[in-house]
Write an enzyme that holds these catalytic residues in place. Structure first.
Site, PDB file in Angstrom:
ATOM      1  N   GLY A   1      -6.793  -4.492  10.259  1.00 34.89           N
ATOM      2  CA  GLY A   1      -5.692  -5.418  10.466  1.00 34.89           C
ATOM      3  C   GLY A   1      -4.510  -4.658  11.032  1.00 34.89           C
ATOM      4  O   GLY A   1      -4.652  -3.572  11.602  1.00 34.89           O
TER       5      GLY A   1
ATOM      6  N   ILE B   1      -2.103  -2.986   9.562  1.00 38.18           N
ATOM      7  CA  ILE B   1      -1.884  -1.667   8.956  1.00 38.18           C
ATOM      8  C   ILE B   1      -2.969  -0.692   9.390  1.00 38.18           C
ATOM      9  O   ILE B   1      -2.689   0.450   9.773  1.00 38.18           O
ATOM     10  CB  ILE B   1      -1.810  -1.786   7.429  1.00 38.18           C
TER      11      ILE B   1
ATOM     12  N   ARG C   1      -5.616  -2.500  -2.014  1.00 37.47           N
ATOM     13  CA  ARG C   1      -5.412  -3.113  -3.327  1.00 37.47           C
ATOM     14  C   ARG C   1      -6.344  -2.441  -4.320  1.00 37.47           C
ATOM     15  O   ARG C   1      -7.439  -1.985  -3.972  1.00 37.47           O
ATOM     16  CB  ARG C   1      -5.711  -4.627  -3.295  1.00 37.47           C
TER      17      ARG C   1
ATOM     18  N   GLU D   1      -1.799  -2.587 -12.809  1.00 33.28           N
ATOM     19  CA  GLU D   1      -0.500  -2.017 -12.442  1.00 33.28           C
ATOM     20  C   GLU D   1       0.577  -2.559 -13.364  1.00 33.28           C
ATOM     21  O   GLU D   1       0.659  -3.768 -13.579  1.00 33.28           O
ATOM     22  CB  GLU D   1      -0.178  -2.359 -10.981  1.00 33.28           C
TER      23      GLU D   1
ATOM     24  N   HIS E   1       2.589   1.740  -6.048  1.00 32.86           N
ATOM     25  CA  HIS E   1       2.462   0.596  -5.133  1.00 32.86           C
ATOM     26  C   HIS E   1       3.735   0.450  -4.294  1.00 32.86           C
ATOM     27  O   HIS E   1       4.346  -0.611  -4.225  1.00 32.86           O
ATOM     28  CB  HIS E   1       2.179  -0.700  -5.893  1.00 32.86           C
ATOM     29  N   ALA E   2       4.107   1.567  -3.679  1.00 33.80           N
ATOM     30  CA  ALA E   2       5.378   1.616  -2.955  1.00 33.80           C
ATOM     31  C   ALA E   2       5.223   2.071  -1.510  1.00 33.80           C
ATOM     32  O   ALA E   2       6.215   2.399  -0.864  1.00 33.80           O
ATOM     33  CB  ALA E   2       6.344   2.550  -3.683  1.00 33.80           C
ATOM     34  N   ALA E   3       3.993   2.068  -0.987  1.00 36.06           N
ATOM     35  CA  ALA E   3       3.799   2.507   0.393  1.00 36.06           C
ATOM     36  C   ALA E   3       4.584   1.644   1.373  1.00 36.06           C
ATOM     37  O   ALA E   3       5.050   2.124   2.407  1.00 36.06           O
ATOM     38  CB  ALA E   3       2.312   2.493   0.752  1.00 36.06           C
TER      39      ALA E   3
END
Length: 323
Positions: free
Chosen positions: A154, A156, A232, A261, A280-282
């Site tokens: 996709g 990303i 994910r 999480e 979970h901060a990319a």
């Protein structure tokens, strides 16, 4: 006046500031408590809703039933895995995301994490803080010499492929639909794993991709492969990652996402020497956050103006009308 339920886990004064441009045209309603009862109370008379990016307040069937007036759910993120799309679609609620808002941020994180694993940045940092000088122990590798396989092509995945290719890496990819203009060679998934020194997971979570890369597929990786997961939790199960690390199949893993999480206290990943952890901060760069806010406000304003909204993901007409 339109009513907008804002489920974001932000202080009320921050939400007031963000939504100030709409205050003359809409009432902003916040949950009275950060639980399901508070969520349902905020949704009871809402025409529009801004979702919760943490997943703590998912838009499941019960939440949809609590929102009889709702016509648009605007997710402040790309992922919609915390939404019951079937229930929302059946209720006539359009679901929009912020596609593309954090593409560069996440892709850069994937490349940065690959650099960190190749050169053992986190491991060396820990050793030095303990008083060591591990100059002769690092034996890092140069990223440009690694074969990079990307799972999911996709926005990303495509941006990550472009960045890795620019560094000089040989890039291959797998997606459910091969792309005509892709950077790198398309390979079937098992072949991709067998030929990837660095495996980057960037595919969306769905019933089809849950557990997609489990123990059997991780065993296909070359010895001392590296894993970077910006997708994910659950696509590559945490237990499978730990087993591959302990067996030596994986030499390291950079994980931005997890099955649960935040990670619970005492989880083995928290103490594993070969793991680089991220909360979970990319996609949480300042630029990406501004992009997300801009897209959320643009879609809400479009509804108030009677114009089409963008990035509707559940197949409903993009022009949302009030019931």
């Amino acid at each position: 006046m339109w009513k907008i339920a804002v489920l974001l886990p932000l202080p009320p004064e921050v939400i007031d500031l963000l939504f100030a441009p709409l205050k003359d045209r809409a009432d902003v309603v916040l949950p009275p408590s950060r639980d399901r009862a508070g969520q349902h109370a905020a949704l009871a008379e809402a025409d529009l809703a801004v979702g919760d990016f943490t997943g703590e307040l998912p838009m499941d069937a019960a939440a949809v039933a609590a929102a009889p007036r709702l016509v648009l759910l605007q997710q402040p993120q790309v992922g919609v895995d915390s939404c019951d799309l079937d229930a929302l679609t059946d209720a006539g609620v359009a679901v929009a995301n912020t596609a593309g808002a954090n593409t560069r941020s996440v892709a850069e994180w994937a490349v940065g994490a690959a650099f960190a694993l190749c050169r053992k940045f986190a491991w060396a940092d820990r050793r030095m803080r303990e008083g060591g000088w591990p100059q002769l122990e690092i034996r890092g590798r140069e990223l440009h010499a690694q074969r990079v396989g990307i799972v999911g092509y996709g926005a990303i995945g495509a941006e990550a492929a472009r960045l890795f290719h620019a560094i000089g890496c040989r890039v291959s990819y797998w997606s459910r639909t091969p792309k005509d203009d892709a950077v790198g060679e398309y390979l079937e998934l098992d072949e991709l794993l067998a030929t990837s020194d660095v495996l980057v997971v960037a595919v969306a979570l769905s019933p089809e991709t849950t557990g997609l890369i489990g123990p059997e597929r991780l065993a296909l990786l070359p010895p001392d492969a590296l894993l970077v997961n910006v997708a994910r939790g659950g696509i590559v199960p945490d237990e499978a990652v730990l087993a591959a690390l302990d067996s030596g199949r994986l030499a390291g893993a950079a994980l931005d996402v997890f099955e649960r999480e935040p990670l619970p206290s005492g989880h083995p990943l928290l103490s594993h020497e070969q793991v680089l952890l991220s909360p979970h901060a990319a996609g949480a760069s300042a630029q990406a956050q501004m992009n997300v806010i801009g897209q959320v406000m643009a879609n809400l304003t479009a509804v108030l103006d009677g114009r089409p909204v963008e990035h509707v993901v559940n197949g409903l007409p993009p022009l949302v009308r009030r019931r």
